[in-house]
Structure formats: C-alpha cells, structure tokens
Design an enzyme around this catalytic site. Structure first.
Site, PDB file in Angstrom:
ATOM      1  N   ASP A 563      36.136  28.835  -5.157  1.00  0.00           N
ATOM      2  CA  ASP A 563      35.596  29.196  -6.476  1.00  0.00           C
ATOM      3  C   ASP A 563      36.609  28.900  -7.576  1.00  0.00           C
ATOM      4  OD1 ASP A 563      33.797  30.319  -4.798  1.00  0.00           O
ATOM      5  OD2 ASP A 563      34.264  32.410  -5.308  1.00  0.00           O
ATOM      6  N   ASP A 564      37.863  28.795  -7.205  1.00  0.00           N
ATOM      7  CA  ASP A 564      38.917  28.597  -8.201  1.00  0.00           C
ATOM      8  C   ASP A 564      39.291  27.131  -8.385  1.00  0.00           C
ATOM      9  OD1 ASP A 564      39.127  31.339  -8.582  1.00  0.00           O
ATOM     10  OD2 ASP A 564      40.697  31.584  -7.076  1.00  0.00           O
TER      11      ASP A 564
END
Ligand code: ATP
Ligand code: MG
Length: 693
Positions: A563-564
C-alpha cells in the site's frame, strides 16, 4: 570508514555442495559472487562450527525435505520434541488456500490432544531443568529485579489456573489481559493455556477505547490487569484505564463481572486505587491461597490458544486467531533455529507481550525450549540510553532481539552509551518489525555486536505466528538489510500484479504457497474478512501485504507494505529503499517517505527526515540528502520534498505510520483519521506546524 564488515574475497570458507535451491547454490558455488553492490557478512568459522545449522548444505537438505514432505518433516519434530496426550488421527495437516475450491481452511495435527503450558513447563521440569531460571525479571528502576525457576513458575501458573477455574473460567472462555511486563504477564498467558482458556493480550499502553473495543469483540469472563506501571519516569494508572474501558464496554452490551488486579507496589500502593465492590479483586489477596498443582486441560491441537490484534499500522486492527498444536511446534522450532539456541543461552527480546513478538518469542517459543528469558518492565532509554547494555552485562545476555526503531534511536544517541559496557556475552542479535536499514544493520553489527554476532533479521507477521524469512545465523553469509532465505517449510512466491509467480531476480508482491504449522486460522468472528484480505488478492496463495524483491543470489529483501509503494513516472519504488538511502547519510537519524500527487510524474516522493541530535536544518543538508538518494538509487528516486521532522508518528510497537504522513504530505489535514493509536499523537501537530516552513 569504521565499517568492519568482512567482505568476501574468496569462497573457500563455504564448502561447495549441491541441492536444488538454485539461489543459495549460486552463493555457495560462487557463481554470482561478483555481487559487489551488497556486502556479504560471514559468520565466523567458530560460530558456524558450533551452530545447529552450520552450512548451506545442511539447510538445503532440511529445507528440501520440509517442502517436499511437510507432513513427515513436521510430524518428526512434533513427535520427538513435544508431548501429545493423544496422537493426531489421520493426516498431519489438511489445507485449502484456494478460494475457488471452497472456504479457506488450515489444520495441523488435528485430532491430537496436547497442552502448550504442559509442554513449556511440566515437560521441561520432567527433563530435569526444574531449577533452571525460566524468567529473569528486570524492573523499570535500576536494582529492581526478580527471578523464577521453571518449578517456581509452574507453581505460580497453577495457582492462577486454579483461581480462574474456581471463578468459573472454562475451556474456550476468553480472558483479556491488560498487563505491563511484569512476571504476571507470561504467568497469566500460561495459566489460561493450562486450562484451555483463550487469552487476548491487549498492550497496556492502549487507550480505554481501544481496550473496550477488544473486550466487546471477545466478551471475556475476566479482565486481568494491575493498578499502575512506571515506564521511564512516568507512572501510568492502568486500573483507571480499565475502569473506563469496562464502563464503555458495558454501554456496548458487554459487562465483565470480574477484574483481577495485581498490585504493582513499586508503581503505586493499592490504597490509591479505586475499586468496585463485587467486581474488583486484588490478585495478591486470592491467588496465593490456591494450590500449586493444577491438572492440565488437554485440548485439541486445533482448539484456539489466543486471539491477538495486529499492530494497526495500516488501519483497523484484525483479530488474529491462533490455535494450539501447530503454533506450539512452529514458535518453538523457529526460535531454536533462527537464534541457534543453546541451553546455556540467556535470551532477551525487548518486545512487549502485547505484540505477537512477545507471544511467540518472549513467552512460548523460548519456554518451550527450556530457555532462560528476560522480561523487562522499563523503557530502553531509562535512566539513560545505556540501559539495554547495562541489562546485557548484568545477566550476561547471549541473544538480544529487538526492533529497528530502537536500533535507530540508540544509534542517534551515540556510541558512548554502548561502548561503556562490555557486551562480551552477546553472540546472536535479532531484528523484527520493519525492514532494517543497512546503515542501522551495520551499526548494530559493528558497534553493539563488536563485528562478532550474526544478526537474525526475521520477517514475519502476527498472522504467521512465527518467523517466515530469516537468517539461520551459522548457515550462510548475510547481507545487511536482507532477511535472507525462507525458514523450513515456508515457500515464498513473489507474484506480479496478475498473481503470476516470478522466478529469479525480481520484485513484486510477497505471497506464500501452502500452509505452515504456525499460520493463523481465521480473523476472530470474521472468516470472510480473513479470506478477502489474505487469500482473494492472489488465488491459491496467502498474501502478506508486503512488497519484496529477490536478488540474483536468491536473497529476499522486504521493500515495505505494498500500500505504501510509490509510483514515480512508472517506476515502482518501495519506501524501504529510499528511506535506507536517506538514513545512510551520517546526519540523518530516521526517515519516512510517502507518495504525493505530482502533476508531471503522477506521484512524487515526499520525505520526512529526522536529524541526529544537535544538527541544524539547512538548505545545504537538504540538497545533500537528495544527492545521497540520487547517487545510491538513481535520479528517479530523488525526493521532491524534504520535510524536517522532530519526530515521526509511530504505532505503539514502534512502526512508522505512513498512512498519517501521506495525509500531511497531501495537506489533507482534516482526514488524518484515528491518531489515538499512535505512541505520541503530539508528533502530528509538530509535523503540521513545520510543514509550511
Ligand atoms: P496491521 O497489519 O494491522 O497494519 P502490522 O502489519 O504492523 O499491522 P504486525 O503483524 O505486527 O502488524 O507486523 C507485521 C509487518 O511488519 C510485516 O507485514 C512487515 O510489513 C513488517 N515486518 C516485520 N518484520 C520485518 C522484517 N524483518 N523486515 C521487514 N519488514 C518486517
Ligand atoms: Mg500487517
């Protein structure tokens, strides 16, 4: 430089051998050892010669068997090293990890009966180690300590088990534990396990609201806490927090009839604590009156052992459920091999039992091996930054396991705090929780370990129960920042967006093929979320949520959460790589990068940077930091913005919370979401105040 890493100049230290793990073979055979971009750090020949796994060949043989014949591999270990009242019925394990074939289901040693407390205490005592110290307890204040042998620990556990039975706690009932790192914390976990109750430890730093959520979720018969704790120079009234949580949970329909409260005298006298008649009972008034023997409740291997919420780095915490037999075998076996455990070891893991690391590697894994464990109540920088090494010298700690966040903060405080102490007893170091930046790795290795101790950088999760990718310290050379190779029975697969496994040197999404004994079985009360989160993204695999790359020698490198990942003009950049480049600058203590919307590139790189104490912010330093990233990774990864940060928002287990940093970077300040789970919410205001400067 002060870098004492031993570089490879010849392969003579590694015996040649064959096997079919091409990657590790490449290292052994020296095929690709031109890998100049990575330092290779060898265990000393002395270390390897005494190690449980002392060569890549030995690992390869065992690994090969573990994946070709998991049933045989694990049932051999389960049979020879653990006690089972009854053996498993038919299959050693059954599994379905493919949502298209029906509900996800994982079972290990089903039909067998055992008890993890029996295996961790009675079995060790029966083998003759009853007088060995199980727990050394070190209090917050210098000079405050205690210890319990295995026999003494068993007595205390039995007294509490008997009490819990007396008040009506039965097999399968939930017990919420909200305790600091007193001996009572592992005692309570083991007492629950002994009678088949399911513990849910809530880190005693969580707010009343977070505690109430967890109480409402599992509806415990009892909450076990203590009146107060001192952490560093601060006293925290835990009982008040519990009182508020119990009011809050009652409002949500869950009333708890009993709150057993341990009096932590050194923090606060009981007179200063409010008690509610009929509900609140002092531990010291009742538990010691119970017999020191308590019959074991034999449970099925697949009966639940505990419930634990994930750290909550990415959002709403998930109630991870672990069962008994597989978890027992897995936590013990991973502990033994990844730390090269010897009966003479004194082992210290700095994690709190409120996290999975404290479950698997403070309580269960070490005790199942009969180890002597340190339980530390205090803060690692109190009274000063030398406390850890003071403890290491005091107890002659041989294995020291901690998190990158602590390594970075001690590194920033300066070497004098470390070198003041001997640390001669240390032989293995460990790291967990986040990718460890190579510069922090090297400091840990060179300064803390005097270039003598291998580092086990263990990648795993609450969900996995135990180590998944980890060095075996005597078996192969390490690369600073790489978790190296999979543990026995673990089959990592790196997949692309479409879920196709990629071979060789690559990067992508880290998945695991097939089950392993320590895998979690469900998310409590929400099997659908379990399937959706972990098994639906890539059919047939467990999806970890982490990004990962494999280098040409086959070493695994965790690149951060997917997600990062930041997408700059089509380049997918993991947060870990950019952060490690920044942290390699001698004046940068810590860094966190996030993406932000960029007109041209799609996403730009926004870096929050904490400087070493006493270094002023300057335009020149800003340019130098950007240059460091350019030189180490490439122009495409150069940060577009450097944001000076006096501190970074972290979860209570010390992980950087990039979710909040993303909002600050994009100036969506009214969408910060819940910041109450942060260790220090005031950091957020400081960052916002500095964002316009
Ligand atoms: P949540 O799942 O609620 O967002 P969390 O993932 O932080 O919280 P944990 O289960 O405590 O909760 O942490 C596991 C994660 O920590 C891994 O998925 C990985 O991102 C990171 N991690 C742990 N150990 C390592 C390691 N040695 N190297 C790199 N990353 C690690
Ligand atoms: Mg997670």
């Amino acid at each position: 430089s002060s870098d004492h890493l031993r570089h490879v100049d010849s392969m003579s230290q590694l015996p040649s051998g064959a096997g079919n793990i091409s990657s590790l073979n490449a290292v052994i055979l020296g095929e690709s050892l031109a890998s100049e971009e990575h330092d290779l750090v060898f265990p000393s020949p002395h270390f390897s010669s005494q190690a449980l796994i002392s060569s890549p060949q030995q690992y390869q043989e065992m690994y090969k068997r573990s994946v070709e014949d998991p049933a045989g591999f694990w049932s051999d270990i389960a049979t020879s090293e653990f006690f089972w009242k009854d053996k498993w019925a038919h299959e050693v394990y059954t599994e379905n990890l493919d949502v298209s074939k029906g509900p996800i289901k994982i079972e290990w040693f089903k039909g067998a009966t055992t008890n993890i407390c029996y295996n961790a205490l009675d079995r060790i005592i029966e083998s003759g180690s009853g007088d060995k110290v199980a727990i050394y307890w070190e209090g917050n204040e210098l000079g405050q300590d205690g210890k319990l042998t295995y026999s003494e620990l068993l007595n205390k556990v039995c007294q509490l088990s008997n009490y819990l039975k007396h008040v009506g706690v039965k097999k399968g009932d939930a017990v919420v534990i909200y305790l600091p790192m007193l001996m009572e914390l592992p005692i309570t976990m083991l007492a629950c396990a002994r009678i088949g109750a399911v513990h849910s430890v809530v880190f005693a730093g969580f707010s009343a609201e977070s505690l109430a959520q967890r109480i409402v979720d599992c509806k415990p018969r009892v909450v076990i806490t203590c009146n107060a704790v001192r952490r560093g120079s601060k006293a925290i009234h835990l009982k008040e927090i519990v009182d508020n949580a119990l009011v809050e949970s009652a409002k949500n329909g869950v009333s708890v009839g009993l709150c057993l409260t341990c009096e932590n005298q050194s923090a606060m006298k009981r007179e200063a604590t409010k008690c509610q008649d009929g509900r609140d009972i002092w531990w010291q008034d009742v538990v010691p009156q119970y017999p020191t023997e308590c019959e074991v409740e034999w449970v099925d291997s697949e009966d639940p052992l505990f419930l634990l919420y994930t750290s909550g780095s990415t959002g709403k915490p998930k109630g991870v459920l672990h069962t008994t037999g597989g978890y027992m075998v897995y936590s013990a076996t991973t502990f033994k091999y990844a730390f090269d455990y010897k009966p003479s070891d004194i082992y210290w893991c700095t994690a709190d039992c409120g996290w999975i690391t404290g479950h698997s590697y403070v309580t269960y894994g070490p005790l199942l091996n009969g180890a002597s464990v340190i339980v530390f109540e205090g803060a690692p920088n109190y009274p000063d930054s030398g406390r850890c090494w003071d403890i290491v010298d005091k107890y002659k700690v041989t294995i020291f396991y901690t998190a990158p966040t602590l390594v970075r903060s001690l590194m920033r405080d300066g070497n004098e705090y470390v070198t003041r102490y001997s640390r001669k007893s240390l032989r293995v170091l460990g790291s967990v929780g986040e990718p460890i930046n190579p510069s922090a790795w090297k400091w840990f290795y060179n300064v803390v370990g005097d270039s003598r101790c291998p580092i086990s950088d263990t990648w795993w999760q609450t969900e996995t129960g135990g180590f998944m990718i980890t060095p075996l310290p005597g078996a192969w050379p390490q690369k600073p920042g790489s978790a190296t190779f999979p543990f026995f029975g673990v089959q990592p697969v790196i997949v692309d967006e479409k879920g196709n496994g990629i071979e060789g040197e690559c990067s992508g999404y880290l998945c695991i093929k097939n089950s392993w004994p320590g895998a979690f079985r469900t998310l409590y009360g929400d099997h659908e979320r379990y399937e959706t989160t972990y098994f639906k993204p890539f059919t047939g695999y467990y999806f970890s949520g982490d990004g990962c790359s494999r280098d040409k020698d086959g070493y695994y490198w965790l690149t951060g959460r997917v997600d990062d990942v930041i997408n700059v003009s089509g380049h997918r950049i993991g947060t870990a790589e950019v952060e490690s480049a920044l942290v390699s600058h001698p004046q940068c203590a810590e860094a966190a990068v996030v993406g932000f919307e960029h007109e041209v590139k799609g996403q730009g790189i926004y870096a929050f940077v904490t400087l070493v104490d006493g270094i002023p912010y300057s335009e020149e330093l800003r340019k130098n930091l950007i240059l460091t990233v350019r030189n180490q990774i490439g122009a495409f990864a150069a940060p577009d913005k450097i944001h000076w940060a006096p501190g970074l928002p972290k979860t209570r287990s010390g992980k950087i919370m990039r979710r909040i940093l993303r909002k600050i970077a994009s100036r969506q300040l009214d969408e910060l979401g819940d910041i109450s789970t942060l260790a220090d919410p005031s950091v957020v205001e400081q960052l916002i105040a500095l964002s316009d400067s």
